[in-house]
Design an enzyme around this catalytic site. Structure first.
Site, mmCIF file in Angstrom:
data_model
loop_
_atom_site.group_PDB
_atom_site.id
_atom_site.type_symbol
_atom_site.label_atom_id
_atom_site.label_comp_id
_atom_site.label_asym_id
_atom_site.label_seq_id
_atom_site.Cartn_x
_atom_site.Cartn_y
_atom_site.Cartn_z
ATOM 1 N N GLY A 15 -1.676 26.380 -32.663
ATOM 2 C CA GLY A 15 -2.966 25.749 -32.929
ATOM 3 C C GLY A 15 -4.022 26.666 -33.503
ATOM 4 N N LYS A 16 -3.601 27.752 -34.152
ATOM 5 C CA LYS A 16 -4.570 28.698 -34.729
ATOM 6 C C LYS A 16 -5.447 28.048 -35.791
ATOM 7 C CE LYS A 16 -1.789 31.759 -36.336
ATOM 8 N NZ LYS A 16 -0.537 31.008 -36.034
ATOM 9 N N VAL A 18 -6.383 24.842 -36.323
ATOM 10 C CA VAL A 18 -7.403 23.951 -35.769
ATOM 11 C C VAL A 18 -8.450 24.754 -35.007
ATOM 12 C CG1 VAL A 18 -7.849 22.054 -34.171
ATOM 13 C CG2 VAL A 18 -5.842 21.975 -35.648
ATOM 14 N N LYS A 38 -7.487 32.962 -44.885
ATOM 15 C CA LYS A 38 -6.056 33.000 -44.578
ATOM 16 C C LYS A 38 -5.465 34.047 -45.508
ATOM 17 C CE LYS A 38 -2.254 31.341 -42.602
ATOM 18 N NZ LYS A 38 -2.030 31.159 -41.159
ATOM 19 N N GLU A 115 -7.573 34.069 -40.163
ATOM 20 C CA GLU A 115 -6.439 33.476 -39.450
ATOM 21 C C GLU A 115 -5.131 34.135 -39.869
ATOM 22 O OE1 GLU A 115 -3.758 29.467 -39.016
ATOM 23 O OE2 GLU A 115 -5.728 29.258 -39.961
ATOM 24 N N ASN A 175 -5.751 25.971 -25.957
ATOM 25 C CA ASN A 175 -5.611 24.807 -26.823
ATOM 26 C C ASN A 175 -4.941 23.652 -26.075
ATOM 27 O OD1 ASN A 175 -5.239 23.003 -28.897
ATOM 28 N ND2 ASN A 175 -3.604 24.162 -29.889
#
Length: 215
Positions: A15-16, A18, A38, A115, A175
């Site tokens: 879940g990185k 989100v 990213k 991320e 998460n």
């Protein structure tokens, strides 16, 4: 918050993306100047899909920095770890290009959320792990975990790695979107990890990502 923060996870598909988008959205709502990056996106051809998800969550269009590829400096077509995706695409991952892009974003924005791909030990190149790169850049880490079975083990291993490398943990994001279907496991994981965070990284923040935050 101010500066560059590296968002990593205890595992792949934790879940990185989100979490990164939601944190950026919250910071925007607080009036902060924030952008997400990213640095290495695999499994894509032209646009980093994770950046598109970030912008959707943040409620903003693609930015000029996106169009200039500062937020997505390295894209590889094969969906694998960066070092393997680069090999299969027949070219090397350019770390200098990534560093320069992040530095340029940091000069334009108050906060940059970077991320990563997978977890801390994912290889970026044949010789360099993600955690090596984080250590070299002295980035504080935002670590994403969950209440699914195995998360306690993976989280504590990540804690141990951060301590070994002398990396500051800014926050642990629990998460709920990826919770175990077993409510007992999910709830115990939450309470256990919350206590361990306080014991192991007393200055780190505890955050939670609710199921309602799912994209």
């Amino acid at each position: 918050m101010k500066g560059v923060y590296f968002v990593s996870g205890i595992d792949t598909d934790i879940g990185k993306t989100v979490a990164t988008g939601m944190l950026a959205k919250q910071l925007l709502q607080q009036g902060k100047s924030v952008i997400t990056q990213k640095p290495v996106q695999t499994g894509c051809q032209d646009i980093a899909e994770d950046i598109a998800v970030h912008r959707k969550i943040m409620g903003i269009p693609m930015q000029e920095a996106d169009k200039r590829r500062l937020t997505m400096p390295e894209i590889f077509s094969y969906p694998a770890s960066p070092h393997l995706a680069a090999r299969l695409d027949g070219r090397a991952l350019d770390l200098d290009k990534i560093r320069t892009a992040t530095q340029e974003l940091a000069a334009q924005y108050e906060i940059v959320l970077v991320e990563g791909a997978g977890g801390l030990m994912v290889p970026l190149t044949e010789k360099l792990l993600t955690i090596d790169y984080i250590q070299q850049q002295a980035y504080p880490v935002i670590l994403v975990t969950s209440g699914r079975l195995g998360s306690i083990n993976h989280t504590l291993l990540s804690f141990a790695a951060l301590k070994q490398y002398g990396i500051r943990l800014h926050s642990l994001v629990f998460n709920h979107i990826h919770d175990s279907r077993d409510a007992h496991i999910a709830q115990y994981s939450l309470s256990y990890l919350k206590c361990r965070l306080k014991a192991d990284f007393s200055e780190a923040e505890w955050m939670e990502l609710a199921k309602t935050d799912a994209v």
